[in-house]
Design a protein around this motif. Structure first.
Motif, PDB file in Angstrom:
ATOM      1  N   PRO A 108       0.815  -1.221   0.000  1.00 61.79           N
ATOM      2  CA  PRO A 108       0.000   0.000   0.000  1.00 61.79           C
ATOM      3  C   PRO A 108       0.855   1.280   0.000  1.00 61.79           C
ATOM      4  N   THR A 109       1.872   1.301   0.825  1.00 60.59           N
ATOM      5  CA  THR A 109       2.742   2.487   0.870  1.00 60.59           C
ATOM      6  C   THR A 109       3.479   2.679  -0.451  1.00 60.59           C
ATOM      7  N   ILE A 110       3.964   1.593  -1.026  1.00 55.98           N
ATOM      8  CA  ILE A 110       4.690   1.689  -2.297  1.00 55.98           C
ATOM      9  C   ILE A 110       3.768   2.215  -3.396  1.00 55.98           C
ATOM     10  N   LEU A 111       2.554   1.695  -3.449  1.00 59.84           N
ATOM     11  CA  LEU A 111       1.608   2.163  -4.464  1.00 59.84           C
ATOM     12  C   LEU A 111       1.221   3.621  -4.232  1.00 59.84           C
ATOM     13  N   ALA A 112       1.127   4.015  -2.958  1.00 63.22           N
ATOM     14  CA  ALA A 112       0.822   5.422  -2.655  1.00 63.22           C
ATOM     15  C   ALA A 112       1.966   6.320  -3.130  1.00 63.22           C
ATOM     16  N   CYS A 113       3.198   5.880  -2.943  1.00 54.56           N
ATOM     17  CA  CYS A 113       4.345   6.676  -3.420  1.00 54.56           C
ATOM     18  C   CYS A 113       4.316   6.821  -4.932  1.00 54.56           C
ATOM     19  N   ASP A 114       4.042   5.727  -5.636  1.00 52.24           N
ATOM     20  CA  ASP A 114       3.950   5.820  -7.104  1.00 52.24           C
ATOM     21  C   ASP A 114       2.880   6.825  -7.524  1.00 52.24           C
ATOM     22  N   LEU A 115       1.753   6.754  -6.844  1.00 53.55           N
ATOM     23  CA  LEU A 115       0.660   7.697  -7.125  1.00 53.55           C
ATOM     24  C   LEU A 115       1.133   9.137  -6.911  1.00 53.55           C
ATOM     25  N   LEU A 116       1.778   9.374  -5.772  1.00 57.29           N
ATOM     26  CA  LEU A 116       2.201  10.737  -5.420  1.00 57.29           C
ATOM     27  C   LEU A 116       3.319  11.239  -6.325  1.00 57.29           C
ATOM     28  N   LEU A 117       4.112  10.323  -6.849  1.00 55.51           N
ATOM     29  CA  LEU A 117       5.224  10.739  -7.702  1.00 55.51           C
ATOM     30  C   LEU A 117       4.833  10.751  -9.180  1.00 55.51           C
ATOM     31  N   GLY A 118       3.534  10.638  -9.443  1.00 55.55           N
ATOM     32  CA  GLY A 118       3.047  10.786 -10.816  1.00 55.55           C
ATOM     33  C   GLY A 118       3.360   9.598 -11.708  1.00 55.55           C
ATOM     34  N   ARG A 119       3.525   8.415 -11.093  1.00 55.56           N
ATOM     35  CA  ARG A 119       3.852   7.225 -11.888  1.00 55.56           C
ATOM     36  C   ARG A 119       2.676   6.262 -11.993  1.00 55.56           C
ATOM     37  N   ASP A 120       1.497   6.758 -11.674  1.00 51.72           N
ATOM     38  CA  ASP A 120       0.319   5.894 -11.671  1.00 51.72           C
ATOM     39  C   ASP A 120      -0.828   6.680 -12.316  1.00 51.72           C
ATOM     40  N   PRO A 121      -0.882   6.659 -13.664  1.00 44.44           N
ATOM     41  CA  PRO A 121      -1.863   7.490 -14.371  1.00 44.44           C
ATOM     42  C   PRO A 121      -3.285   7.290 -13.834  1.00 44.44           C
ATOM     43  N   TYR A 122      -3.920   8.409 -13.512  1.00 43.44           N
ATOM     44  CA  TYR A 122      -5.270   8.426 -12.947  1.00 43.44           C
ATOM     45  C   TYR A 122      -5.389   7.644 -11.627  1.00 43.44           C
ATOM     46  N   GLY A 123      -4.283   7.313 -11.022  1.00 45.05           N
ATOM     47  CA  GLY A 123      -4.326   6.594  -9.756  1.00 45.05           C
ATOM     48  C   GLY A 123      -4.924   5.207  -9.878  1.00 45.05           C
ATOM     49  N   LYS A 124      -4.923   4.693 -11.088  1.00 46.81           N
ATOM     50  CA  LYS A 124      -5.647   3.445 -11.347  1.00 46.81           C
ATOM     51  C   LYS A 124      -5.099   2.267 -10.529  1.00 46.81           C
ATOM     52  N   ARG A 125      -3.778   2.104 -10.541  1.00 41.77           N
ATOM     53  CA  ARG A 125      -3.201   0.976  -9.787  1.00 41.77           C
ATOM     54  C   ARG A 125      -3.520   1.108  -8.303  1.00 41.77           C
ATOM     55  N   TYR A 126      -3.333   2.318  -7.781  1.00 40.41           N
ATOM     56  CA  TYR A 126      -3.599   2.518  -6.359  1.00 40.41           C
ATOM     57  C   TYR A 126      -5.057   2.213  -6.020  1.00 40.41           C
ATOM     58  N   ILE A 127      -5.948   2.762  -6.819  1.00 40.00           N
ATOM     59  CA  ILE A 127      -7.378   2.618  -6.513  1.00 40.00           C
ATOM     60  C   ILE A 127      -7.820   1.156  -6.635  1.00 40.00           C
ATOM     61  N   VAL A 128      -7.433   0.495  -7.722  1.00 44.40           N
ATOM     62  CA  VAL A 128      -7.840  -0.901  -7.921  1.00 44.40           C
ATOM     63  C   VAL A 128      -7.290  -1.773  -6.789  1.00 44.40           C
ATOM     64  N   SER A 129      -6.025  -1.607  -6.468  1.00 54.52           N
ATOM     65  CA  SER A 129      -5.441  -2.489  -5.458  1.00 54.52           C
ATOM     66  C   SER A 129      -5.997  -2.181  -4.069  1.00 54.52           C
ATOM     67  N   THR A 130      -6.270  -0.911  -3.791  1.00 52.80           N
ATOM     68  CA  THR A 130      -6.813  -0.573  -2.473  1.00 52.80           C
ATOM     69  C   THR A 130      -8.234  -1.101  -2.320  1.00 52.80           C
ATOM     70  N   ARG A 131      -9.036  -0.954  -3.367  1.00 50.38           N
ATOM     71  CA  ARG A 131     -10.419  -1.471  -3.294  1.00 50.38           C
ATOM     72  C   ARG A 131     -10.414  -2.977  -3.064  1.00 50.38           C
ATOM     73  N   LYS A 132      -9.518  -3.655  -3.765  1.00 47.62           N
ATOM     74  CA  LYS A 132      -9.407  -5.113  -3.622  1.00 47.62           C
ATOM     75  C   LYS A 132      -8.989  -5.465  -2.185  1.00 47.62           C
ATOM     76  N   ARG A 133      -8.014  -4.739  -1.675  1.00 44.97           N
ATOM     77  CA  ARG A 133      -7.520  -5.005  -0.327  1.00 44.97           C
ATOM     78  C   ARG A 133      -8.586  -4.759   0.726  1.00 44.97           C
ATOM     79  N   LEU A 134      -9.369  -3.708   0.541  1.00 47.19           N
ATOM     80  CA  LEU A 134     -10.349  -3.357   1.566  1.00 47.19           C
ATOM     81  C   LEU A 134     -11.695  -4.061   1.371  1.00 47.19           C
ATOM     82  N   ALA A 135     -11.808  -4.806   0.264  1.00 41.89           N
ATOM     83  CA  ALA A 135     -13.108  -5.433  -0.039  1.00 41.89           C
ATOM     84  C   ALA A 135     -13.431  -6.536   0.977  1.00 41.89           C
TER      85      ALA A 135
END
Lengths: 280, 280
Positions: free
Chosen positions: A253-280
């Motif tokens: 989660p932290t690694i994906l958040a860093c990618d999101l914050l550093l602009g390496r995750d277009p539209y936050g898609k990876r972060y959002i998909v993986s977080t939803r899956k994790r919290l589901a």
């Protein structure tokens, strides 16, 4: 500089401008009694479960270490590698102190594997780099040598440079060397993390190669290790580390958040998909 | 460059080489209905409870904002400031869009308060900086102006420079200006955090003043905001931010971990003591 790893049909690109690549660290019997027993009993299902769990939580590459006192790694590693490669289409990172085990394991690894690791020691460079070259693998180089782990970032950089130079002299492309800047525990030495962060900056700036880190050592002996590990990972990624040997269940989660914050995750898609899956 | 804030008998030093200073953000009725009601009913006990909780969780300074539509801030702010200053020996950060309220509040703040905030707008600079000068306070300068919040780090730096220059021309020491580089939500603009991190580096390098940040905007609208906020905070601290307007209950652990990792917490004492207390 881009390192490309390959499995049977997939590839993983490690690139300073791309997202952080996670190497799942859990297939390692050091301090993991259940796995040591499973390896002794040739219980591959247990190993397979660890692989599955890590991929499920976001690992892009699997570290494979089967070093158990009393077991013959040279016999054991290729069999495990072969079975993992048949079951999972992710690149493998062959992790052994025994060059013969690495040689045998590499024979069974499809695509382009990663070798974990060499360091600045002459013996290790001479015994392992030729295998990496022969099998067109990539390799992790640890910034330590016969004198141990330097406390000075410039000295760690010098070891990194030496490893890269030796590899290139042998015909291994520079981009196939990933430098691990190492981190000691901040509980024993309060400058431990700072030295590592500075080394990351120096290696990024002067060598341009990809940078790996295993981040859980840093918090050894301290309370609430998870908070320290998360903070350290973000600081390391901010400094330029872009490959992490880690437990993805804890730190993805932290690694994906860093990618999101550093602009390496277009539209936050990876972060959002993986977080939803994790919290589901 | 060191900013010193003072309460009745205490002082807080904000210094790039020292630990991060936490400004508790919870005394702010925006989006906090209970506090808005408490302020309407002159229920100071509720405000006091928020102050207590934040100090308990590690706040070094308390932000005080009493802006509720329909209430007269000019009448309200000095009374709240006076009572908080009598009850808590921590510096206060007076937070209002109304210069008259700031003037009245500053009359009641003992020691050396912080004013939140000016920005690059001419009107704001001209109405607020003289108050800061008169009361020998310190001030937060936001990197925005009449044209809004620039998306270019160099433009944000230029606004920061302009604020610092205007302050110095009026006789406010440069070290009494803290620049807030602002952060927008990364859910709306994937470069939002990157721009802020780059601005932090530029301000640190070119102006040398202390840098403040409020970090919870960044995750607006995204799942698991806490993980994003924690990661952003570590990235921002790594880039050079050293003052945080935050909810210390949520983010103090990460901030203390960063101080530990950056060698600003001798023997990890602050981290260990606060973590043991939190987990007790």
């Amino acid at each position: 500089m881009e390192t490309i790893l390959r499995s049977q049909t997939n590839e993983v690109r490690i690139d300073p401008l791309g997202p952080v690549v996670m190497i799942g660290e859990k297939i390692n019997p050091t301090g993991h009694k259940k796995l040591a027993e499973a390896l002794k009993e040739d219980n591959y299902e247990y190993v397979k479960g660890l692989a599955e769990m890590q991929i499920e939580h976001g690992a892009h590459v699997l570290d494979v270490n089967v070093g158990v006192p009393g077991l013959d790694e040279v016999a054991l590693l290729p069999g495990i590698v072969k079975r993992l490669a048949a079951d999972f289409d992710v690149p493998l990172c062959l992790d052994s102190g025994n060059p013969k085990a690495l040689a045998a394991g590499l024979q069974e690894a499809p695509g382009k594997a990663l070798v974990n690791s060499v360091n600045g020691e002459k013996d290790r460079l001479e015994s392992v780099l030729p295998l990496v070259k022969d099998r067109q693998a990539a390799v992790i180089g640890l910034t330590m040598d016969e004198q141990g782990i330097p406390t000075d970032p410039e000295r760690r950089l010098a070891i990194a440079e030496h490893i890269v130079n030796r590899a290139v002299q042998l015909g291994i492309p520079q981009q196939d060397v990933i430098i691990d800047t190492l981190v000691l525990t901040v509980g024993a030495d309060q400058s431990a993390a700072k030295v590592t962060l500075r080394t990351i900056e120096l290696v990024r700036e002067r060598l341009g190669v990809n940078i790996n880190l295993g981040a859980s050592n840093v918090s050894f002996g301290l309370p609430d290790r998870q908070t320290i590990n998360q903070a350290f990972m973000a600081l390391a990624i901010g400094a330029g580390a872009n490959c992490m040997i880690t437990d993805p269940r804890k730190l993805a989660p932290t690694i994906l958040a860093c990618d999101l914050l550093l602009g390496r995750d277009p539209y936050g898609k990876r972060y959002i998909v993986s977080t939803r899956k994790r919290l589901a």
